[in-house]
Design an enzyme around this catalytic site. Sequence first.
Site, PDB file in Angstrom:
ATOM      1  CB  CYS A  86      -0.900  -0.002   1.357  1.00 49.98           C
ATOM      2  SG  CYS A  86      -2.098   1.493   1.339  1.00 49.98           S
ATOM      3  CB  CYS A  92      -3.428   4.506   5.983  1.00 51.57           C
ATOM      4  SG  CYS A  92      -5.079   3.808   6.004  1.00 51.57           S
ATOM      5  CB  CYS A 173      -7.582   0.381   0.107  1.00 52.65           C
ATOM      6  SG  CYS A 173      -7.946  -0.330   1.597  1.00 52.65           S
ATOM      7  CD  GLN A 276     -17.160 -12.502  11.299  1.00 51.55           C
ATOM      8  OE1 GLN A 276     -16.494 -11.817  11.032  1.00 51.55           O
ATOM      9  NE2 GLN A 276     -17.559 -13.171  12.191  1.00 51.55           N
ATOM     10  CG  PHE A 305     -24.016 -13.714  21.596  1.00 52.98           C
ATOM     11  CD1 PHE A 305     -24.464 -12.671  22.235  1.00 52.98           C
ATOM     12  CD2 PHE A 305     -23.714 -15.025  22.504  1.00 52.98           C
ATOM     13  CE1 PHE A 305     -24.281 -12.490  23.689  1.00 52.98           C
ATOM     14  CE2 PHE A 305     -23.558 -14.811  23.847  1.00 52.98           C
ATOM     15  CZ  PHE A 305     -23.635 -13.528  24.677  1.00 52.98           C
ATOM     16  CD  GLU A 326     -28.389 -11.032  17.698  1.00 55.68           C
ATOM     17  OE1 GLU A 326     -28.064  -9.849  18.010  1.00 55.68           O
ATOM     18  OE2 GLU A 326     -27.477 -11.726  17.632  1.00 55.68           O
ATOM     19  CG  ASN A 353     -30.853  -8.848  28.182  1.00 49.34           C
ATOM     20  OD1 ASN A 353     -29.918  -9.094  27.786  1.00 49.34           O
ATOM     21  ND2 ASN A 353     -31.298  -7.612  28.780  1.00 49.34           N
ATOM     22  CG  ASP A 374     -19.700 -15.220  16.657  1.00 44.59           C
ATOM     23  OD1 ASP A 374     -18.775 -14.820  17.068  1.00 44.59           O
ATOM     24  OD2 ASP A 374     -20.161 -15.125  15.369  1.00 44.59           O
ATOM     25  CB  CYS A 400     -14.325 -10.515  17.859  1.00 52.67           C
ATOM     26  SG  CYS A 400     -15.615  -9.738  18.907  1.00 52.67           S
TER      27      CYS A 400
END
Length: 449
Positions: A86, A92, A173, A276, A305, A326, A353, A374, A400
């Site tokens: 790049c 950046c 990019c 994703q 989730f 969810e 919830n 997840d 994550c």
Amino acid sequence: MAQFYSPNRRVTTRKAIPAKNLTVTVTSLDPFGQGVARHEGKTVFVTGVLPGEQAEVQLTEDKRQFSHAKLKRLLTHSPQRVEPQCPHFTRCGGCQQQHADITLQQSSKTAALMRLMTRETGAELPDASLIAGTPYAYRRRARLALYFQAKEQRLLMGYRQSNSHDLVDIKACPVLRPELEALLQPLRDCLSRLKAVKRLGHVELVQAENGPLLVLRHLDPLHPADEQALRDFAEQQGVSVYLAPDADSLTCLHGDEPVYLVAGLTLAFSPRDFIQVNDAVNQQMVAQALAWLDVQPQDRILDLFCGMGNFTLPLAQRAASVVGVEGVTALVEKGRENARRNALSNVTFFHQNLEDDVTQQPWVAQGFDKILLDPARAGAAGVMEQITRLAPKRVVYVSCNATTLARDSKVLLAAGFTLVNVAMLDMFPHTGHLESMALFLHDTGTRKA
């Protein structure tokens, strides 16, 4: 909430310290791609230096237990140093590790994951496996900030600089999917000609299976001439265009509802729905989850989730029944729509919830053989005890945030589960983002009532 570029936004700066140059040798990379060195018994983090390289650096922050430094001059070069693809790299803030060979990036992230999991759980862990795709041309979603520079009378379009709110006006990019990167210049030209050019917030680019789309956040109602210019752009470039006058509204100006593919299924999504970013890694991640769960035709599976069904629907292709839970109502509705779209009648989606006690819900009464979760970065602290009470034979946790994965893993381990597999997901090559997944097994002989 939408965020906009402001040249007057206050930036918090570290307290200046007297300039001090050091010569250090980096021994490893941290998960964020910073070189890690030692100097007089203290850890020094320095950006841009690779393991084995010696460098002259200048301290920028000096704490009691560690310091940060910036590179002044490389004294030796690692064979794992590569030329960034790049032209905006180092300015950046999007990528931090393009100077490092991809195998070094992946091994450093994997090692960091395993150190964290071992330290926090105290468990004897298997070697982590790697799930990865191509290091470039992988990103199918990006948000570009927009700002009209009055002095130069030009529109800036790009990402933030590292540790700054200033924009880098990007022309290329290479981590973007080629279909999206090819739109950068024609999109800039189109937006620059709009009457509303001074009142634009940001633009989101998404590569769907049925073509690229963009979402334009504008601060004032668009003039009819601007709307026509965007329609013309959409037709010329084969792009769907959505207008977002505020954080909650979305209007399709031109194009079709976007879809993506996973495990041979077609899933529709709204341009603002979470999907994703890395399609190749997502496909492998879903396949790995299915394999780890060892889905059987008689299984009843719970997906927590679940979003719009990225895992739920592939599970439903193989299991007797699947329940997806969810917390976002719109995603629950989209999951139901996608189940109908793919003629899957053995899957049910619920809005719930997950901080509440779900063990009293009617759909829990029959129990579950296996569970997949997840969660977002905050993890799943509110639901872990409930999972142990359900006592499934297998649990796959997709994460994550390795820190919350490690924290939540301790609940399962304390309840008699065994951690048998860990994988590092290189979802965002060249960045400090680390994603992971883990498989836990439970001795069915000790299942709780």
